[in-house]
Design a protein around this motif. Structure first.
Motif, PDB file in Angstrom:
ATOM      1  N   ASN A 192       1.327  45.871 -17.638  1.00 23.86           N
ATOM      2  CA  ASN A 192      -0.102  45.592 -17.763  1.00 23.86           C
ATOM      3  C   ASN A 192      -0.936  46.648 -17.036  1.00 23.86           C
ATOM      4  O   ASN A 192      -0.535  47.148 -15.997  1.00 23.86           O
ATOM      5  CB  ASN A 192      -0.439  44.239 -17.138  1.00 23.86           C
ATOM      6  CG  ASN A 192       0.056  43.110 -18.016  1.00 23.86           C
ATOM      7  OD1 ASN A 192       0.252  43.294 -19.211  1.00 23.86           O
ATOM      8  ND2 ASN A 192       0.273  41.952 -17.408  1.00 23.86           N
ATOM      9  N   VAL A 218      -4.438  47.402 -15.028  1.00 27.43           N
ATOM     10  CA  VAL A 218      -5.499  46.685 -14.320  1.00 27.43           C
ATOM     11  C   VAL A 218      -6.545  47.690 -13.860  1.00 27.43           C
ATOM     12  O   VAL A 218      -6.313  48.899 -13.868  1.00 27.43           O
ATOM     13  CB  VAL A 218      -4.961  45.913 -13.079  1.00 27.43           C
ATOM     14  CG1 VAL A 218      -4.040  44.796 -13.505  1.00 27.43           C
ATOM     15  CG2 VAL A 218      -4.277  46.860 -12.114  1.00 27.43           C
ATOM     16  N   ILE A 247      -8.877  48.830 -10.694  1.00 27.02           N
ATOM     17  CA  ILE A 247      -9.150  48.661  -9.266  1.00 27.02           C
ATOM     18  C   ILE A 247     -10.259  49.617  -8.864  1.00 27.02           C
ATOM     19  O   ILE A 247     -10.497  50.619  -9.539  1.00 27.02           O
ATOM     20  CB  ILE A 247      -7.899  48.920  -8.392  1.00 27.02           C
ATOM     21  CG1 ILE A 247      -7.451  50.394  -8.471  1.00 27.02           C
ATOM     22  CG2 ILE A 247      -6.769  47.994  -8.752  1.00 27.02           C
ATOM     23  CD1 ILE A 247      -6.451  50.767  -7.382  1.00 27.02           C
ATOM     24  N   GLU A 251      -1.469  50.751 -13.057  1.00 25.82           N
ATOM     25  CA  GLU A 251      -0.473  49.810 -13.555  1.00 25.82           C
ATOM     26  C   GLU A 251      -0.449  48.634 -12.597  1.00 25.82           C
ATOM     27  O   GLU A 251      -0.595  48.807 -11.393  1.00 25.82           O
ATOM     28  CB  GLU A 251       0.910  50.464 -13.548  1.00 25.82           C
ATOM     29  CG  GLU A 251       1.162  51.313 -14.758  1.00 25.82           C
ATOM     30  CD  GLU A 251       2.523  51.999 -14.651  1.00 25.82           C
ATOM     31  OE1 GLU A 251       3.392  51.480 -13.921  1.00 25.82           O
ATOM     32  OE2 GLU A 251       2.683  53.045 -15.298  1.00 25.82           O
ATOM     33  N   GLU A 252      -0.260  47.457 -13.143  1.00 29.15           N
ATOM     34  CA  GLU A 252      -0.223  46.287 -12.268  1.00 29.15           C
ATOM     35  C   GLU A 252       0.924  46.426 -11.265  1.00 29.15           C
ATOM     36  O   GLU A 252       2.019  46.856 -11.617  1.00 29.15           O
ATOM     37  CB  GLU A 252      -0.045  45.018 -13.097  1.00 29.15           C
ATOM     38  CG  GLU A 252      -0.356  43.803 -12.271  1.00 29.15           C
ATOM     39  CD  GLU A 252      -0.314  42.506 -13.070  1.00 29.15           C
ATOM     40  OE1 GLU A 252       0.241  42.521 -14.170  1.00 29.15           O
ATOM     41  OE2 GLU A 252      -0.853  41.508 -12.558  1.00 29.15           O
ATOM     42  N   LYS A 253       0.627  46.073  -9.995  1.00 28.96           N
ATOM     43  CA  LYS A 253       1.594  46.121  -8.886  1.00 28.96           C
ATOM     44  C   LYS A 253       1.973  47.530  -8.443  1.00 28.96           C
ATOM     45  O   LYS A 253       2.812  47.690  -7.557  1.00 28.96           O
ATOM     46  CB  LYS A 253       2.854  45.302  -9.217  1.00 28.96           C
ATOM     47  CG  LYS A 253       2.539  43.824  -9.429  1.00 28.96           C
ATOM     48  CD  LYS A 253       3.610  42.944  -8.874  1.00 28.96           C
ATOM     49  CE  LYS A 253       3.132  41.503  -8.875  1.00 28.96           C
ATOM     50  NZ  LYS A 253       4.181  40.534  -9.039  1.00 28.96           N
ATOM     51  N   GLY A 300      -8.883  40.594  -3.000  1.00 31.36           N
ATOM     52  CA  GLY A 300      -7.574  40.358  -2.375  1.00 31.36           C
ATOM     53  C   GLY A 300      -7.781  39.871  -0.951  1.00 31.36           C
ATOM     54  O   GLY A 300      -8.901  39.585  -0.553  1.00 31.36           O
ATOM     55  N   ALA A 349      -0.379  46.341  -3.416  1.00 32.09           N
ATOM     56  CA  ALA A 349      -0.152  46.376  -4.863  1.00 32.09           C
ATOM     57  C   ALA A 349      -1.476  46.292  -5.615  1.00 32.09           C
ATOM     58  O   ALA A 349      -2.353  45.513  -5.256  1.00 32.09           O
ATOM     59  CB  ALA A 349       0.745  45.215  -5.271  1.00 32.09           C
ATOM     60  N   ALA A 350      -1.600  47.112  -6.656  1.00 31.72           N
ATOM     61  CA  ALA A 350      -2.812  47.088  -7.470  1.00 31.72           C
ATOM     62  C   ALA A 350      -2.859  45.801  -8.274  1.00 31.72           C
ATOM     63  O   ALA A 350      -1.902  45.445  -8.965  1.00 31.72           O
ATOM     64  CB  ALA A 350      -2.822  48.296  -8.406  1.00 31.72           C
ATOM     65  N   THR A 351      -3.958  45.082  -8.140  1.00 30.45           N
ATOM     66  CA  THR A 351      -4.159  43.866  -8.932  1.00 30.45           C
ATOM     67  C   THR A 351      -5.560  43.925  -9.515  1.00 30.45           C
ATOM     68  O   THR A 351      -6.425  44.629  -8.984  1.00 30.45           O
ATOM     69  CB  THR A 351      -4.035  42.594  -8.068  1.00 30.45           C
ATOM     70  OG1 THR A 351      -4.857  42.762  -6.919  1.00 30.45           O
ATOM     71  CG2 THR A 351      -2.610  42.326  -7.639  1.00 30.45           C
ATOM     72  N   GLU A 352      -5.764  43.219 -10.583  1.00 29.38           N
ATOM     73  CA  GLU A 352      -7.057  43.274 -11.280  1.00 29.38           C
ATOM     74  C   GLU A 352      -8.202  42.938 -10.313  1.00 29.38           C
ATOM     75  O   GLU A 352      -8.160  41.944  -9.600  1.00 29.38           O
ATOM     76  CB  GLU A 352      -7.039  42.286 -12.460  1.00 29.38           C
ATOM     77  CG  GLU A 352      -8.286  42.314 -13.331  1.00 29.38           C
ATOM     78  CD  GLU A 352      -8.569  43.679 -13.976  1.00 29.38           C
ATOM     79  OE1 GLU A 352      -7.615  44.312 -14.469  1.00 29.38           O
ATOM     80  OE2 GLU A 352      -9.744  44.104 -13.976  1.00 29.38           O
ATOM     81  N   LEU A 368      -9.177  44.477  -7.629  1.00 33.20           N
ATOM     82  CA  LEU A 368      -9.020  44.819  -6.206  1.00 33.20           C
ATOM     83  C   LEU A 368     -10.041  45.889  -5.811  1.00 33.20           C
ATOM     84  O   LEU A 368     -10.238  46.870  -6.534  1.00 33.20           O
ATOM     85  CB  LEU A 368      -7.595  45.347  -5.971  1.00 33.20           C
ATOM     86  CG  LEU A 368      -7.202  45.602  -4.523  1.00 33.20           C
ATOM     87  CD1 LEU A 368      -6.998  44.289  -3.775  1.00 33.20           C
ATOM     88  CD2 LEU A 368      -5.915  46.423  -4.452  1.00 33.20           C
TER      89      LEU A 368
END
Lengths: 1045, 259
Positions: B2, B4, B6, B16-18, B58, B69-72, B74
């Motif tokens: 996925n 995301v 940030i 990329e997610e995470k 976050g 970790a990259a999350t939507e 953030l």
């Protein structure tokens, strides 16, 4: 033999009850590590042998520890239908006596600590009844150490045999587990723990229920639960006792938790250094496996769970959960960053829940009694109780359990009984190396997570280390940083490098090599380590430094600016404890040694170099040197004060003039210094400044020099000729006195400051404080200091037939003794307890010898009059109230009053500086009349004007004031002169540095005293000096702490 | 995978997610210093230089960007005065620990530090101090190469990296990956007389392979064995040759074929 049905469970429970109540006498020795260290093993063996020898039908067994470590070994004795009696400090010799009592069916009272008639083991319906009787033995709840405790976790500790699962069942053990597994869903259990508001007892205080919820909801093939039993804070042993005294409770909690979380395997990670806890846990696990509480299909619920023990090698960092997991996995104990949290990715990358021993121990009772019951104890955010290990400089050390919200002072004074040997507590260190130091002024604060955090400390796992004035806070911070530096895993730089630098700086300060810049660097380094470190170890390691800097910055500055460690802990910064405690820093070992070597003239010269008034202080000093004397640890202090009095008296009686060195002065400097007040501070300053070659003029309102020494102390303690003899020496050194001059009235401070290079204000504290009661203006009400002054001035002072003196200080004692000598019948009234009296012990006892009764816990309420004159004093009887900052209990006047018939009331409840005149000259005064100065330079708010002595401190001691005088001389000389010169008036004396390996000289030699009868009606001196041979024996008692190599 | 969005310092980036935030920053040219991060290895979070502040989306607060970790949604601040202060403090510590490391001096200078207040006095001729214990060498050797020649020894300020018992390691394959990833150029490796000598790891020695054609030492023997294990079909003849001679052999064979 699996226990799967309830009836069978009840049957085993009954078997346990039969062991606790065997229908015959039961002797249970407190047998945890602490008890064994105190000799419980020997006591146990002695009982075994004696029971066998006497062929007694007695059950001898072992129990855990009830927590009262100071009085171990503890032994419980119970017989049918009578209370359980706990004996304290039991030695092998006490065994026959205890057995005699049992045989006589009337238990021995010797060393009986308390009796227990019934005990609530809390889990539903488990109150056990021992019996009634022995009413002369203190009930458990009235023993001060126990009375303010609230036992939940430790409810069984010290009462059941920790090696017998049946006794645990006898007091309700496993009933919670049974109902959890057979009647509750995992979610219901988590809800109950959430409702209880239980927070992690390991230190961080995270809500346990939430943690469980995360672990329950995490996805994973296998789930683990871990009990963190890696207790490693110095001085903390809560978990050790919890495991040694009641191992089954911990395991029951873990099984319930595992069921709630859905874990199949539990691990107890315990430090190898706890062999007895390991043994008892292994034993408990084995028994529980046998009974089917561990293993497959527990209680036919379909739930499988087992526990194994992993022994840690004693690395402190392994108490941190990620390092702990690494250690279990076989890797070095190094932390890793979170997230992922163990609940998500823990042991072997599976969801893992880690809780501290005490957290698990709280689970059975929460399940048994419900969250609603649990929240009744504690504060809004901290529910339940906390087990604390109360150690350090406290009279009653031990393991205590208190409800959250209990004030620190209740913990220290009610439970702990106050400072060790009656000394004042300075601070407490909570939370071990990760915690902070809390000073006595915050002892009102409650023990709970939030309150302690607000003070900059942490709850931690429960270590409470008490420190007193003998503990140096810089050294304490250094100790803890040294510990955390050693235990740092070394992974991240702030912790690994930062703590090392922090330690270097602290060590430098402790060695007297620090700079003020160092404090600033510490203030930068501490928050850096705190915010930038990877794990909890580094994040909390600066706390001891930060809190000591916050609350005890003065101690850091003392080390840096004055090269002084008042506590006497930093060995580089003082000669010997006596010298360090002495406000004028007399080289005590020097004169003791010189006298021992028959060099009495040199001894005198050495004394005079440090102290211009030795015969005076030799009589009236409050001798802090003797309080700190290390000989106290062998028998009694060396009589340092009495020895220097001897030397001064002996030399003068034998016609020896003052040594030349004492009156020799340096070349005139042309600097002029004015001193206001000819008391001990002023005289001392004048003497040293004159010796340094300055022109010194001393002004005083009174017609003679001496201040309080002359006007406040009666002749029978300090004969006027002795004082005058010493003042003459000071005059000989060239000091000019101007009497009858009050600065601010007869001469302005401004003129004085203009005409001199410096002015030293040392006017003392001569104004009596008002009683604030009705009738104070009646005729016959006198002030203590005025009374003593009038007597010393030779005025005709008459007291009536009956005098009451109000107060507990030296002035009160002196006034009472003077009034007695003037022929009055005297009573002293004091509002606190006798041990709280600020007067010197010898003054109190001499007053009593002279026939003066002391009525304590009595507060003056009003003075009764007749025709304008005193006819009596009404006092209210006081009850001891709350503890104040000094650790003394506030007297609370009750309704009961007593009327004392009298015609004179002398009020001596304390003095304040008579500073109105200097206040009008522009000196800023505090509300109590004192003057605030810069503690290092003694400067006041006016240029060139300095202050010291009682004017700064409020009423204090003679030597304390002299210390100010001496410091003023040093400070001012350094200011006025281009280079350091004080060493020019100080000679080095040569004396032996030989130290005997054994203490010598025998018992302390007390000074001869005039018999009480012979003191009546005269003002002759009460104490006599030593004879030469006695003095020379007394000096050999010195242990020579000054010899360091 | 996925994708995301940030925000770094208020500017939105695709990730990329995470994926570690530090990796995103590096890709997008947002400067975050780090000593212990390497894209090929698991994040370690030890050097603390890559600390950033999560301001939204976050758990708020300071954290290392390599483990973040990259999350939507953030939102991250990579450079504030607070962050600069921490980095400055850390670099002062590193400068005292590794006064001879050029990279540290450079980084410190970037943050305005020329001299560390924590510098310890050193005798002339004292050993060179360059290591900052970032652990890249240990991790690459253990995690990527799988040789496990070195590890951390002791703990706290006494921590060092070396081979077990400070003895030459028989496990080293001479790959030099440790030296390649070292940010401060600590690891000394020299090839001489058919021996690759890793001086830093207790003088560990690895034998070099001699080309059967030209006689030159071409690569460490265990390294070649490791590589060849991955290519079992390789011609026996080729295995004994250095790269140059292989090319020669290939050309010779080709010319023979065309003949």
């Amino acid at each position: 033999m699996k226990l799967s049905n309830l009836d069978y469970l009840k049957q085993v429970k009954q078997q346990g009850r039969d062991k606790m109540f065997p229908g015959k006498p039961r002797i249970a020795v407190g047998y945890a590590s602490c008890g064994i260290a105190a000799g419980a093993d020997k006591v146990y063996t002695a009982f075994e042998a004696e029971i066998k020898r006497r062929k007694l039908d007695v059950l001898l067994t072992k129990v855990g520890c009830i927590g009262y470590c100071t009085v171990e070994p503890l032994v419980n004795v119970s017989m049918p239908d009578v209370p359980l009696v706990i004996y304290h400090n039991v030695a092998e010799d006490d065994v026959p006596g205890i057995l005699d009592g049992i045989a006589a069916a009337n238990l021995s009272r010797s060393k009986a600590l308390c009796r227990i008639e019934s005990w609530d083991h809390i889990t539903r319906g488990n109150i056990v009844q021992y019996g009634k009787g022995f009413t002369d033995i203190t009930p458990y709840a009235q023993v001060p150490f126990f009375s303010k405790q609230h036992k939940i976790v430790l409810r069984n500790a010290g009462l059941i045999n920790p090696e017998d699962i049946e006794e645990y069942m006898a007091v309700g053990g496993f009933s919670a587990l049974h109902s959890a597994l057979t009647t509750m869903t995992p979610e219901q259990i988590i809800d109950e723990v959430l409702a209880a508001g239980l927070r992690g007892r390991g230190g961080a205080g995270f809500p346990t229920g939430q943690k469980w919820k995360f672990a329950r909801n995490a996805k994973g093939d296998t789930k683990y639960i871990i009990c963190n039993a890696d207790e490693g804070d110095p001085g903390a042993y809560m978990n050790r006792n919890e495991m040694e005294s009641d191992p089954c409770m911990l395991i029951e909690g873990m099984i319930i938790g595992a069921y709630a979380i859905g874990a199949g395997q539990g691990i107890i990670y315990i430090r190898e250094e706890y062999p007895l806890a390991i043994k008892r846990l292994q034993h408990a696990i084995k028994q529980m496996q046998d009974y089917g509480f561990l293993g497959r299909n527990i209680f036919n619920s379909g739930f499988d769970f087992d526990i194994s023990l992993v022994k840690g090698a004693g690395a402190f960092v392994c108490g941190e959960e990620t390092a702990l997991i690494a250690s279990i996995e076989g890797f070095p104990g190094r932390s890793r960053s979170r997230p992922p949290f163990p609940a998500e990715k823990g042991l072997y990358t599976q969801p893992t829940n880690i809780n501290n021993v005490e957290t698990w121990c709280n689970i059975p009772v929460i399940v048994s009694r419900g969250g609603g019951w649990f929240v009744q104890t504690g504060t809004e955010k901290s529910k339940g109780t906390k087990v604390l290990s109360l150690v350090g400089k406290i009279s009653q050390a031990g393991l205590v359990e208190i409800a959250f919200g209990t004030p620190i002072k209740a913990l220290l004074y009610d439970i702990g009984g106050g400072g060790l040997e009656g000394r004042q507590i300075k601070a407490v260190q909570t939370g071990g190396p990760s915690g902070g130091c809390i000073p006595s002024r915050y002892f009102e604060s409650a023990v709970d997570y939030e309150s302690l955090a607000k003070l900059g400390s942490i709850m931690g796992s429960g270590g409470v280390v008490v420190v007193d004035e003998d503990t140096c806070m810089v050294d304490t911070a250094r100790y803890f940083v040294d510990f955390t530096k050693e235990e740092s895993c070394g992974k991240c730089a702030p912790c690994r490098e930062g703590l090392q630098h922090m330690l270097d700086i602290l060590t430098r300060i402790c060695e007297g090599e620090g700079t003020l810049q160092d404090i600033e660097v510490l203030n930068e380094l501490a928050p850096l380590i705190k915010t930038a470190s990877l794990c909890g170890l580094g994040q909390s390691a600066p706390n001891p430094v930060m809190t000591t800097l916050r609350y005890f910055r003065n101690e850091y500055e003392d080390h840096i600016k004055e090269n002084r460690c008042r506590a006497g802990a930093c060995a580089n910064l003082y000669l010997a404890p006596c010298e360090n405690a002495c406000p004028i820093h007399m080289n005590i070992p020097a004169y003791l040694s010189l006298l021992k070597e028959d060099k009495i003239a040199e001894a005198y010269a050495s004394i005079l170099q440090d102290n211009p008034l030795p015969a005076t202080t030799g009589r009236v000093c409050h001798h802090p040197c003797q309080i700190r004397c290390r000989r106290n640890e062998v028998d009694d202090t060396v009589s340092t004060r009495e020895v220097h009095r001897f030397v001064a008296d002996y030399m003068s009686e034998n016609g020896h003039k003052q040594p030349k060195s004492a009156t020799r002065t340096l070349k005139k400097t042309g600097k002029k210094i004015a001193i206001v007040g000819a008391g001990p501070a002023g005289l001392t300053a004048a003497y040293y400044l004159a010796k340094l070659g300055h022109s010194v003029t001393v002004y005083d309102s009174y017609p003679e020099a001496g201040g309080m020494l002359a006007w406040g102390i009666p002749d029978f303690r300090l004969p006027r000729e002795v004082l005058n003899r010493e003042i003459d020496f000071i005059k000989k050194a060239g000091v000019v006195f101007k009497f009858g001059t009050t600065i601010g009235k007869d001469k302005s401070l401004k003129t004085l400051a203009k005409a001199n290079h410096a002015v030293f204000l040392a006017i003392g504290a001569h104004k009596e404080m008002s009683l604030q009661v009705k009738g104070e203006d009646l005729q016959g009400v006198l002030s203590g200091v005025t009374f003593l002054r009038d007597v010393n001035l030779g005025k005709d002072v008459s007291t009536g037939d009956k005098t009451v003196v109000i107060g507990g200080g030296n002035v009160a004692m002196d006034a009472a003794r003077v009034a007695k000598r003037l022929g009055s019948d005297v009573t002293i009234v004091y509002r606190r307890e006798k041990k709280d009296m600020p007067a010197e012990e010898e003054e109190i006892s001499q007053a009593e010898e002279e026939g003066i009764p002391i009525m304590t816990m009595a507060a003056p309420e009003r003075i009764l009059g007749r025709k304008g004159a005193v006819r009596g004093l009404v006092v209210a009887k006081c009850e001891p109230g709350d503890y104040d900052q000094s650790g003394r209990r506030r007297p609370i006047p009750g309704k009961d009053t007593v009327t004392i018939e009298c015609d004179t009331v002398i009020s001596a409840i304390g003095q304040r500086p008579d500073s109105d005149f200097i206040g009008r000259c522009g000196i800023d005064l505090q509300r109590d009349g004192t003057v605030e100065v810069n503690p290092f330079t003694l400067e006041t708010n006016i240029d060139k004007v300095y202050a010291g002595g009682d004017l700064v401190t409020g009423p204090d001691t003679v030597s304390g004031s002299m210390g100010y005088g001496k410091r003023f001389a040093q400070i001012i000389d350094a200011r006025l002169m281009p280079q350091e010169r004080t060493h020019k008036i100080m000679k080095r004396f040569e004396y032996s540095n030989e130290v005997s390996l054994e203490p010598r000289g025998g018992d302390r030699n007390l000074m001869p005293m005039v018999a009480p009868e012979a003191r009546r009606g005269n003002f002759d001196e009460v104490t006599r000096r030593y004879e030469l041979p006695v003095a020379q024996v007394e000096v050999t008692r010195c242990l020579r702490c000054d010899v360091k190599e | 995978m996925n994708t995301v969005k940030i925000a770094l310092n208020g500017k939105t980036y695709q990730a990329e997610e995470k994926e570690p935030v530090l990796k995103v920053a590096r890709r997008e040219d947002v400067d975050i210093p780090a000593l212990c991060y390497h894209e090929g290895l698991d994040s370690y979070g030890a050097c603390r230089l890559c600390l950033v502040e999560v301001t939204g989306g976050g758990r708020p607060g300071m954290t290392t960007s390599c483990t973040l970790a990259a999350t939507e949604g953030l939102e991250v601040q990579t450079d504030s005065s607070e962050i600069a202060k921490i980095r400055k403090g850390l670099l002062e510590l590193y400068l005292a620990q590794a006064p001879d490391a050029d990279y540290i001096k450079e980084l410190a200078a970037q943050y305005g530090i020329k001299k560390s207040r924590f510098a310890r006095s050193r005798e002339p001729g004292a050993p060179v101090q360059k290591c900052v214990l970032c652990g890249l060498c240990v991790r690459i050797c253990n995690e990527a190469i799988g040789a496990s020649v070195i590890s951390f020894i002791s703990r706290g300020p006494e921590t060092e990296v070396n081979s077990p018992y400070l003895e030459p390691s028989p496990k080293c394959i001479g790959c030099t990956a440790c030296a390649d990833v070292c940010p401060t150029d600590v690891i000394q490796i020299t090839d001489k007389d058919g021996i690759r000598m890793v001086e830093t790891w207790s003088d560990t020695q690895v034998a070099m392979k001699k080309c059967s054609m030209c006689g030159a030492y071409c690569a460490p023997e265990p390294l070649m064995d490791t590589v060849y294990r991955g290519v079992p079909d390789l011609d026996e003849e080729v295995r004994e040759l250095c790269i140059k001679c292989r090319r020669r052999l290939k050309i010779r064979k080709f010319s023979q074929m065309t003949k």
